[in-house]
Scaffold this motif. Structure first.
Motif, mmCIF file in Angstrom:
data_model
loop_
_atom_site.group_PDB
_atom_site.id
_atom_site.type_symbol
_atom_site.label_atom_id
_atom_site.label_comp_id
_atom_site.label_asym_id
_atom_site.label_seq_id
_atom_site.Cartn_x
_atom_site.Cartn_y
_atom_site.Cartn_z
ATOM 1 N N ALA A 59 29.585 58.538 29.416
ATOM 2 C CA ALA A 59 28.572 59.243 30.205
ATOM 3 C C ALA A 59 27.937 58.314 31.229
ATOM 4 C CB ALA A 59 27.508 59.824 29.279
ATOM 5 N N LEU A 60 27.627 57.084 30.805
ATOM 6 C CA LEU A 60 27.010 56.129 31.731
ATOM 7 C C LEU A 60 28.004 55.699 32.808
ATOM 8 C CD1 LEU A 60 24.463 54.600 32.433
ATOM 9 C CD2 LEU A 60 25.152 52.791 30.843
ATOM 10 N N GLN A 61 29.262 55.532 32.422
ATOM 11 C CA GLN A 61 30.293 55.164 33.406
ATOM 12 C C GLN A 61 30.467 56.271 34.443
ATOM 13 O OE1 GLN A 61 32.600 51.960 33.256
ATOM 14 N NE2 GLN A 61 31.891 52.680 35.249
ATOM 15 N N ALA A 62 30.418 57.530 34.007
ATOM 16 C CA ALA A 62 30.532 58.652 34.939
ATOM 17 C C ALA A 62 29.345 58.691 35.889
ATOM 18 C CB ALA A 62 30.640 59.961 34.160
ATOM 19 N N GLU A 63 28.175 58.327 35.384
ATOM 20 C CA GLU A 63 26.969 58.312 36.212
ATOM 21 C C GLU A 63 27.000 57.161 37.220
ATOM 22 O OE1 GLU A 63 22.143 57.666 35.605
ATOM 23 O OE2 GLU A 63 23.421 58.093 33.870
ATOM 24 N N LEU A 64 27.566 56.015 36.772
ATOM 25 C CA LEU A 64 27.601 54.815 37.614
ATOM 26 C C LEU A 64 29.050 54.334 37.718
ATOM 27 C CD1 LEU A 64 24.563 52.974 35.983
ATOM 28 C CD2 LEU A 64 24.544 54.311 38.091
ATOM 29 N N PRO A 65 29.877 55.019 38.511
ATOM 30 C CA PRO A 65 31.316 54.717 38.533
ATOM 31 C C PRO A 65 31.653 53.309 39.027
ATOM 32 C CG PRO A 65 30.736 56.290 40.258
ATOM 33 C CD PRO A 65 29.545 56.166 39.369
ATOM 34 N N GLU A 66 30.778 52.685 39.806
ATOM 35 C CA GLU A 66 31.056 51.352 40.323
ATOM 36 C C GLU A 66 30.667 50.245 39.342
ATOM 37 O OE1 GLU A 66 32.710 51.019 43.179
ATOM 38 O OE2 GLU A 66 32.727 53.212 43.197
ATOM 39 N N ALA A 67 29.944 50.595 38.299
ATOM 40 C CA ALA A 67 29.458 49.595 37.349
ATOM 41 C C ALA A 67 30.520 49.280 36.299
ATOM 42 C CB ALA A 67 28.187 50.085 36.669
#
Length: 263
Positions: A59-67
């Motif tokens: 979920a966090l990766q989807a929210e922050l795809p560049e991170a």
């Protein structure tokens, strides 16, 4: 303006650093992980349940795809498991530059009726975990001569209220362990500090948030007049994780709407 932006980035930016946040599948830990990632850090989420942890990571990766977002499941209360997980991660992935010791639990019962097994669980989850993970990560930080450790305390580090005496004891201990970490490890280039949240709207406080009488009391008791929002803890965490706090050590920063300084 460009020069000002560069100066702020040099103080508070976390690009090129990696942060491990324990207990970060939800609540305060997840909010802090998100904030550190938005500040440029690669983030490692931790929890005991691999499935739940992976869902939080995705979920966090989807929210922050560049991170860069990773998951590292282990039980913070098991010393050998913690040590093995940290050592393997350092060897196979890379250094942990920032540690946020956030994992914790609560149990509310009058002290005279408090179950002994719940007391022991509080000790292991709220205090022993800070020792286990802090020591495992610090051993690598010490070799590198740098590192940031941020322990999550509570307004109960300084104050008590009915029904949570053992929790209050554990958070007081985390505050003092933070001082001890700084005293032992500052000479090795580590900064070890703590954040003490007041009353925040989190899953841990769900029963209190849902209680209109308690919420009314809290709004009157807190000078800011409201519950805290978890994102309001991010600034303190970024500060204590960044070069801006290079000579701050052994400090507990209260983020509590002034409840701890008022009568």
């Amino acid at each position: 303006m460009a020069g000002t932006t560069g100066f702020v980035e040099s103080l508070f930016g976390l690009a090129g650093r990696r942060a491990l946040v324990t207990g970060s599948s939800q609540g305060i830990g997840h909010a802090l992980a998100r904030g550190l990632a938005k500040s440029g850090a690669a983030v490692v989420l931790n929890g005991r349940d691999p499935k739940r942890l992976e869902e939080a990571r995705a979920a966090l990766q989807a929210e922050l795809p560049e991170a860069e977002i990773r998951a590292l499941p282990f039980d913070v209360t098991r010393h050998d498991e913690v040590r093995a997980a940290i050592d393997d991660f350092e060897a196979s992935v890379g250094p942990i530059d920032i540690l946020v010791n956030n994992a914790g639990m609560q149990h509310r019962t009058a002290l005279e009726d408090f179950p002994a097994d719940r007391f022991e669980a509080l000790l292991q989850t709220n205090i022993a975990s800070v020792f286990h993970v802090g020591q495992a990560v610090a051993r690598h930080m010490i070799r590198r001569g740098r590192g940031k450790i941020v322990n999550i305390c509570s307004v109960q580090t300084a104050l008590a209220r009915p029904g949570i005496a053992p929790y209050t004891a554990t958070k007081g201990a985390v505050g003092n362990l933070t001082k001890g970490m700084a005293t032992d490890w500052a000479r090795h280039g580590l900064q070890c500090n703590a954040i003490a949240p007041g009353y925040f709207d989190t899953p841990l406080n769900a029963a209190l948030v849902a209680d209109p009488d308690f919420s009314a009391w809290l709004e009157k008791r807190t000078p800011a007049g409201r519950w805290g929002l978890v994102d309001e803890l991010v600034g303190a965490c970024v500060f204590l994780s960044s070069d801006a706090s290079s000579f701050v050590n052994g400090h507990t920063l209260y983020v509590d709407g002034a409840i701890s300084v008022s009568l």
